[in-house]
Design an enzyme around this catalytic site. Sequence first.
Site, short mmCIF file in Angstrom:
data_model
loop_
_atom_site.label_atom_id
_atom_site.label_comp_id
_atom_site.label_asym_id
_atom_site.label_seq_id
_atom_site.Cartn_x
_atom_site.Cartn_y
_atom_site.Cartn_z
N LYS A 12 32.30 33.64 29.23
CA LYS A 12 31.71 32.71 30.22
C LYS A 12 30.55 31.94 29.62
O LYS A 12 29.45 31.90 30.16
CB LYS A 12 31.29 33.48 31.47
CG LYS A 12 32.46 34.21 32.09
CD LYS A 12 32.14 34.85 33.41
CE LYS A 12 33.33 35.61 33.96
NZ LYS A 12 33.71 36.78 33.15
O1 LIG Z 1 36.00 35.72 38.43
C1 LIG Z 1 35.98 36.59 37.55
C2 LIG Z 1 35.92 36.27 36.21
C3 LIG Z 1 35.96 37.28 35.28
N1 LIG Z 1 36.02 38.57 35.66
C4 LIG Z 1 36.08 39.59 34.59
O2 LIG Z 1 37.35 40.25 34.66
C5 LIG Z 1 37.19 41.65 34.47
C6 LIG Z 1 37.54 42.38 35.74
O3 LIG Z 1 37.47 43.76 35.51
P1 LIG Z 1 38.19 44.83 36.50
O4 LIG Z 1 37.80 46.13 35.91
O5 LIG Z 1 39.67 44.56 36.45
O6 LIG Z 1 37.61 44.59 37.85
C7 LIG Z 1 35.74 41.86 34.04
O7 LIG Z 1 35.70 41.76 32.64
C8 LIG Z 1 35.03 40.69 34.68
O8 LIG Z 1 33.87 40.32 33.96
C9 LIG Z 1 36.08 38.88 36.97
O9 LIG Z 1 36.17 40.07 37.37
N2 LIG Z 1 36.07 37.88 37.89
#
Ligand SMILES: O=c1ccn([C@@H]2O[C@H](COP(=O)(O)O)[C@@H](O)[C@H]2O)c(=O)[nH]1
Length: 274
Positions: free
Chosen positions: A93
């Site tokens: 990001k």
């Molecule tokens: O809108 C967003 C953008 C990025 N993320 C990222 O994805 C993963 C989600 O992790 P989980 O364990 O599947 O919940 C994490 O790296 C976030 O930084 C997001 O969740 N939402």
Amino acid sequence: MTVPTFTERLTARTLALNTRLCLGLDPRQDAYGSHTELRTHTLEVLHRCAELVACVKPQLAFYEALGLQGMELLEEVCAAARALGLPVILDAKRGDIGSTAAAYAQAWLAGRHAGSALTVNPFLGFETLQPFVDVAHENGGALFVLVKTSNPGQADLQGGGVSERVADELTRLGREEGKGLSSVGAVVGATHPQELADWRRRMPHAPLLLPGLGAQGARPDDLAGAFLPDGTGAVVSASRGIQYADGLDLSAAVQAAQGFRDGLNAALERARVE
Ligand SMILES: O=c1ccn([C@@H]2O[C@H](COP(=O)(O)O)[C@@H](O)[C@H]2O)c(=O)[nH]1
């Protein structure tokens, strides 16, 4: 011979393996007794789940939190993913004034990361997206720009037409590349299932990255609207829901990935029939 771009490789792998799942690899220090255990488990999850997923998405925060060892592990994860034929999305990001954005783009979309995709934050304005677009073009990479994030608090800033303005800028940038899916993608949370078809229509050239599957509550059943009619155009990511599906149990990680992959395919199949 021309080298296929990130988007071309992602689409080809989606169709060849019939999977729209993105493996999030976010190693959490508190889940392990030592760095060796964390490293071994993270790489093992990658190897065991590779054939079930279209791409892999390491979130840089988890590697940065581990200091130098973490950065070494990130490079190892990226190299292993590439050796397995997996397109890599670096979830960092990034976003800054143009000249700094250019440095971020060189760091994560060129050199040994050529051909990768990077998540990008558009908050500093559309002009700051251009360095990422340029370096992605030069290196066969891609970007996924935050349009509508998966977290509940996104509405504080992303409501009121802001996400729509970002989406329209991505459509403009994508259109410049011509037909088909472009190198300018969008992040749209899988936690907004009722909006997915609208975002898909609004950004016809953008590959979509949908985080939020599993731990954040999104379900495969609800996500068919994000895809193009041929079943491409989007990948759905799960991190904790795979890597820590049942503690550090590797079979549970594989089972979870299989379940998500099959659930997404079943949802698409149902949407085709309806
Ligand atoms: O809108 C967003 C953008 C990025 N993320 C990222 O994805 C993963 C989600 O992790 P989980 O364990 O599947 O919940 C994490 O790296 C976030 O930084 C997001 O969740 N939402």
